[in-house]
Design a protein around this motif. Structure first.
Motif, PDB file in Angstrom:
ATOM      1  N   ARG A   1      28.850  52.025  38.815  1.00 43.04           N
ATOM      2  CA  ARG A   1      29.503  50.772  38.430  1.00 43.04           C
ATOM      3  C   ARG A   1      30.962  50.762  38.858  1.00 43.04           C
TER       4      ARG A   1
ATOM      5  N   LEU B   1      31.067  50.237  42.567  1.00 39.28           N
ATOM      6  CA  LEU B   1      30.779  48.842  42.885  1.00 39.28           C
ATOM      7  C   LEU B   1      31.960  47.939  42.579  1.00 39.28           C
TER       8      LEU B   1
ATOM      9  N   SER C   1      25.683  45.826  38.398  1.00 37.08           N
ATOM     10  CA  SER C   1      25.385  47.261  38.394  1.00 37.08           C
ATOM     11  C   SER C   1      24.063  47.544  37.692  1.00 37.08           C
TER      12      SER C   1
END
Length: 281
Positions: A17, A20, A87
């Motif tokens: 996450r 990202l 995510s």
């Protein structure tokens, strides 16, 4: 629909996450190149004027679109939820071996080393890209992070660096500076995301630093602990040599350099990114 993350994959999920969030925040912080075209999709994809960034259009500076501090906070909260949602639908779709990677597994497995050493091989990248859910692609297009009806090349350019960053982070050994690790990002102050170490004097400049006498030897290996988004921001702020000369202390980074020429840019980034968070899973 987002899937619940198993406890044994939670740490890797948080790393993914964070990986990202970095390209998403970078893309939204970049100046918009074409002010004439406008998108009818989410506000994040609107085109700005005079080099305005998408963050500013979303209220990230507390002024755009007549916004105040509340709209700034709301925009950051919305984006945090978007990153969390994205995510939670992409990570579970990745191959099992990718989701459960670790330094110990990687160093003890020739198969994993052959398969997932970076840069990723074309077959490995393609295999992982083929698992990305269409819903994730649609969401990225709605935020103009991928062009509408994006082709495989666009998807490769977005996802392959993301997968490379995640795999590198998941398989890296603990750094020798781990004893200096802070509880929160030293720039934005967020404590709920993974941290990376930033060489305050970039290693590529060490030889020149020694020759020019810019800093003493004991300062060369000093590091700061930053989230990936702030780490990337610092490297966009200035080139390595400029970082070595004018941003070699966290205090100098926060002040926008020795002369303070980028104080406003840094301040705006800290105010905005500090509010981007996601809900606990």
């Amino acid at each position: 629909m987002a899937e619940r993350i198993p406890p044994d994959e939670q740490s890797n999920y948080e790393t993914f996450r964070d990986c990202l969030s970095e390209p998403i925040l970078r893309a939204l912080a970049a100046p918009v190149e074409n002010p004439k075209k406008k998108s009818k999709k989410k506000r994040a994809s609107k085109r700005g004027k005079n080099g305005e960034t998408r963050l500013e259009e979303m209220g990230a500076d507390g002024k755009a679109d007549g916004a105040d501090g509340e709209s700034e906070e709301s925009a950051a909260e919305d984006l945090g939820e978007f990153i969390d949602y994205l995510s939670s639908i992409i990570f579970p779709s990745l191959p099992d071996a990718v989701r459960t990677l670790s330094y110990s597994k990687f160093k003890d497995s020739p198969h994993l080393q052959e398969r997932y050493s970076t840069p990723l091989s074309a077959p490995c990248a393609t295999e992982s890209l083929n698992t990305i859910p269409p819903l994730a692609i649609d969401s990225l297009e709605s935020y103009a992070l991928l062009p509408p009806t994006s082709d495989p090349t666009d998807q490769h350019n977005f996802f392959t660096p993301l997968l490379t960053s995640y795999i590198s982070a998941a398989t890296s050994p603990p750094p020798i500076w781990s004893t200096t690790r802070t509880a929160e990002c030293e720039l934005c102050g967020r404590s709920w995301i993974p941290l990376t170490y930033h060489h305050l004097i970039p290693k590529s400049t060490h030889e020149r630093v020694r020759k020019r006498g810019w800093h003493t030897e004991d300062r060369l290996n000093s590091v700061a602990w930053l989230c990936r988004a702030c780490h990337s921001f610092v490297h966009r702020l200035a080139g390595n040599e400029e970082l070595a000369k004018g941003y070699y202390l966290m205090e100098l980074i926060r002040e926008g350099g020795v002369e303070g020429e980028k104080r406003e840019v840094v301040g705006k980034w800290i105010r905005w990114v500090g509010g981007v968070r996601w809900k606990s899973r």
